[in-house]
Design a protein around this motif. Sequence first.
Motif, PDB file in Angstrom:
ATOM      1  N   HIS A  51     -23.812  -4.771 -18.931  1.00  0.00           N
ATOM      2  CA  HIS A  51     -25.253  -4.649 -18.670  1.00  0.00           C
ATOM      3  C   HIS A  51     -26.052  -5.455 -19.697  1.00  0.00           C
ATOM      4  CE1 HIS A  51     -29.228  -3.002 -17.978  1.00  0.00           C
ATOM      5  NE2 HIS A  51     -29.259  -2.617 -19.229  1.00  0.00           N
ATOM      6  N   ARG A  52     -25.733  -5.307 -20.963  1.00  0.00           N
ATOM      7  CA  ARG A  52     -26.462  -6.034 -22.015  1.00  0.00           C
ATOM      8  C   ARG A  52     -26.276  -7.536 -21.870  1.00  0.00           C
ATOM      9  NH1 ARG A  52     -25.436  -2.462 -27.529  1.00  0.00           N
ATOM     10  NH2 ARG A  52     -25.918  -0.446 -26.605  1.00  0.00           N
ATOM     11  N   THR A  53     -25.062  -7.956 -21.530  1.00  0.00           N
ATOM     12  CA  THR A  53     -24.784  -9.377 -21.340  1.00  0.00           C
ATOM     13  C   THR A  53     -25.622  -9.934 -20.194  1.00  0.00           C
ATOM     14  OG1 THR A  53     -22.538  -9.156 -22.227  1.00  0.00           O
ATOM     15  CG2 THR A  53     -22.951 -11.043 -20.791  1.00  0.00           C
ATOM     16  N   LEU A  54     -25.686  -9.198 -19.087  1.00  0.00           N
ATOM     17  CA  LEU A  54     -26.438  -9.646 -17.910  1.00  0.00           C
ATOM     18  C   LEU A  54     -27.946  -9.656 -18.149  1.00  0.00           C
ATOM     19  CD1 LEU A  54     -24.450  -7.715 -15.152  1.00  0.00           C
ATOM     20  CD2 LEU A  54     -24.470 -10.209 -15.508  1.00  0.00           C
ATOM     21  N   THR A  55     -28.442  -8.754 -18.971  1.00  0.00           N
ATOM     22  CA  THR A  55     -29.892  -8.622 -19.133  1.00  0.00           C
ATOM     23  C   THR A  55     -30.462  -9.351 -20.343  1.00  0.00           C
ATOM     24  OG1 THR A  55     -29.628  -6.507 -20.271  1.00  0.00           O
ATOM     25  CG2 THR A  55     -29.999  -6.443 -17.876  1.00  0.00           C
ATOM     26  N   THR A  56     -29.620  -9.664 -21.330  1.00  0.00           N
ATOM     27  CA  THR A  56     -30.133 -10.339 -22.531  1.00  0.00           C
ATOM     28  C   THR A  56     -29.818 -11.827 -22.564  1.00  0.00           C
ATOM     29  OG1 THR A  56     -28.146  -9.975 -23.865  1.00  0.00           O
ATOM     30  CG2 THR A  56     -29.847  -8.222 -23.893  1.00  0.00           C
ATOM     31  N   GLY A  57     -28.812 -12.258 -21.777  1.00  0.00           N
ATOM     32  CA  GLY A  57     -28.409 -13.655 -21.823  1.00  0.00           C
ATOM     33  C   GLY A  57     -27.547 -14.003 -23.012  1.00  0.00           C
ATOM     34  N   ARG A  58     -27.102 -12.994 -23.742  1.00  0.00           N
ATOM     35  CA  ARG A  58     -26.195 -13.172 -24.877  1.00  0.00           C
ATOM     36  C   ARG A  58     -24.993 -12.271 -24.671  1.00  0.00           C
ATOM     37  NH1 ARG A  58     -28.886 -12.810 -29.884  1.00  0.00           N
ATOM     38  NH2 ARG A  58     -26.820 -13.045 -30.775  1.00  0.00           N
ATOM     39  N   CYS A  59     -23.802 -12.753 -25.003  1.00  0.00           N
ATOM     40  CA  CYS A  59     -22.580 -11.974 -24.782  1.00  0.00           C
ATOM     41  C   CYS A  59     -22.511 -10.785 -25.724  1.00  0.00           C
ATOM     42  CB  CYS A  59     -21.345 -12.840 -24.981  1.00  0.00           C
ATOM     43  SG  CYS A  59     -20.998 -13.878 -23.573  1.00  0.00           S
ATOM     44  N   THR A  60     -22.348  -9.614 -25.130  1.00  0.00           N
ATOM     45  CA  THR A  60     -22.130  -8.383 -25.870  1.00  0.00           C
ATOM     46  C   THR A  60     -20.740  -7.880 -25.523  1.00  0.00           C
ATOM     47  OG1 THR A  60     -24.480  -7.810 -25.797  1.00  0.00           O
ATOM     48  CG2 THR A  60     -22.937  -6.023 -26.268  1.00  0.00           C
ATOM     49  N   TYR A  61     -19.976  -7.526 -26.532  1.00  0.00           N
ATOM     50  CA  TYR A  61     -18.611  -7.044 -26.364  1.00  0.00           C
ATOM     51  C   TYR A  61     -18.465  -5.664 -26.999  1.00  0.00           C
ATOM     52  CZ  TYR A  61     -17.674 -11.988 -25.455  1.00  0.00           C
ATOM     53  OH  TYR A  61     -17.683 -13.261 -24.948  1.00  0.00           O
ATOM     54  N   TRP A  62     -17.376  -4.982 -26.636  1.00  0.00           N
ATOM     55  CA  TRP A  62     -16.997  -3.727 -27.271  1.00  0.00           C
ATOM     56  C   TRP A  62     -15.865  -4.039 -28.238  1.00  0.00           C
ATOM     57  CZ3 TRP A  62     -18.638   0.971 -28.197  1.00  0.00           C
ATOM     58  CH2 TRP A  62     -17.743   1.905 -28.703  1.00  0.00           C
ATOM     59  N   SER A  63     -16.046  -3.703 -29.508  1.00  0.00           N
ATOM     60  CA  SER A  63     -14.998  -3.903 -30.509  1.00  0.00           C
ATOM     61  C   SER A  63     -14.056  -2.712 -30.482  1.00  0.00           C
ATOM     62  CB  SER A  63     -15.605  -4.045 -31.901  1.00  0.00           C
ATOM     63  OG  SER A  63     -14.562  -4.019 -32.876  1.00  0.00           O
ATOM     64  N   ARG A  64     -12.824  -2.959 -30.095  1.00  0.00           N
ATOM     65  CA  ARG A  64     -11.841  -1.873 -30.048  1.00  0.00           C
ATOM     66  C   ARG A  64     -11.468  -1.421 -31.452  1.00  0.00           C
ATOM     67  NH1 ARG A  64      -7.164  -4.113 -26.433  1.00  0.00           N
ATOM     68  NH2 ARG A  64      -7.426  -5.794 -27.939  1.00  0.00           N
ATOM     69  N   SER A  65     -11.509  -2.310 -32.438  1.00  0.00           N
ATOM     70  CA  SER A  65     -11.143  -1.917 -33.804  1.00  0.00           C
ATOM     71  C   SER A  65     -12.280  -1.174 -34.502  1.00  0.00           C
ATOM     72  CB  SER A  65     -10.728  -3.143 -34.624  1.00  0.00           C
ATOM     73  OG  SER A  65     -11.792  -4.083 -34.676  1.00  0.00           O
ATOM     74  N   ARG A  66     -13.507  -1.617 -34.302  1.00  0.00           N
ATOM     75  CA  ARG A  66     -14.654  -0.978 -34.969  1.00  0.00           C
ATOM     76  C   ARG A  66     -15.294   0.116 -34.131  1.00  0.00           C
ATOM     77  NH1 ARG A  66     -15.908  -6.383 -35.516  1.00  0.00           N
ATOM     78  NH2 ARG A  66     -17.778  -6.109 -34.271  1.00  0.00           N
ATOM     79  N   GLN A  67     -14.925   0.176 -32.827  1.00  0.00           N
ATOM     80  CA  GLN A  67     -15.498   1.173 -31.923  1.00  0.00           C
ATOM     81  C   GLN A  67     -17.021   1.088 -31.872  1.00  0.00           C
ATOM     82  OE1 GLN A  67     -13.551   3.766 -29.971  1.00  0.00           O
ATOM     83  NE2 GLN A  67     -12.368   1.905 -30.273  1.00  0.00           N
ATOM     84  N   GLU A  68     -17.512  -0.160 -31.674  1.00  0.00           N
ATOM     85  CA  GLU A  68     -18.949  -0.378 -31.554  1.00  0.00           C
ATOM     86  C   GLU A  68     -19.206  -1.662 -30.780  1.00  0.00           C
ATOM     87  OE1 GLU A  68     -20.393  -0.631 -35.538  1.00  0.00           O
ATOM     88  OE2 GLU A  68     -19.609  -2.642 -35.848  1.00  0.00           O
TER      89      GLU A  68
END
Length: 123
Positions: A51-68
């Motif tokens: 959702h954030r990637t689609l709406t902001t135009g910047r890639c947002t990922y989930w960090s599996r190591s940092r859990q954020e």
Amino acid sequence: MTSTPGTPSALDPQIAARLKRGPDGLVPAIAQQYDTGEVLMLGWMDDEALHRTLTTGRCTYWSRSRQEYWVKGDTSGHFQHVKSVALDCDADTVLVKVDQVGAACHTGARTCFDADVLPLAQP
């Protein structure tokens, strides 16, 4: 922002209904340079990251190591400006075509896939 993958998101319900997530609530997201086709990196997204990637135009990922959540470039300055987003035929992988600014890999390399090329057996 710290969260848990799979928690409620503002992702379009029609898109969310199509996604086939892993047991952890994530889908792999391949970042590809939009104009050259160069494969840059693999990250992970849940509904909110997509959702954030689609709406902001910047890639947002989930960090599996940092859990954020993390936005590519916020700390490194190596931004990924989104040009298009597509689901594969099974809706279990996301392809994000981006305009990469600087290195995509955390090692400082342009791509995560150029340093360890494996040898192929010769027929």
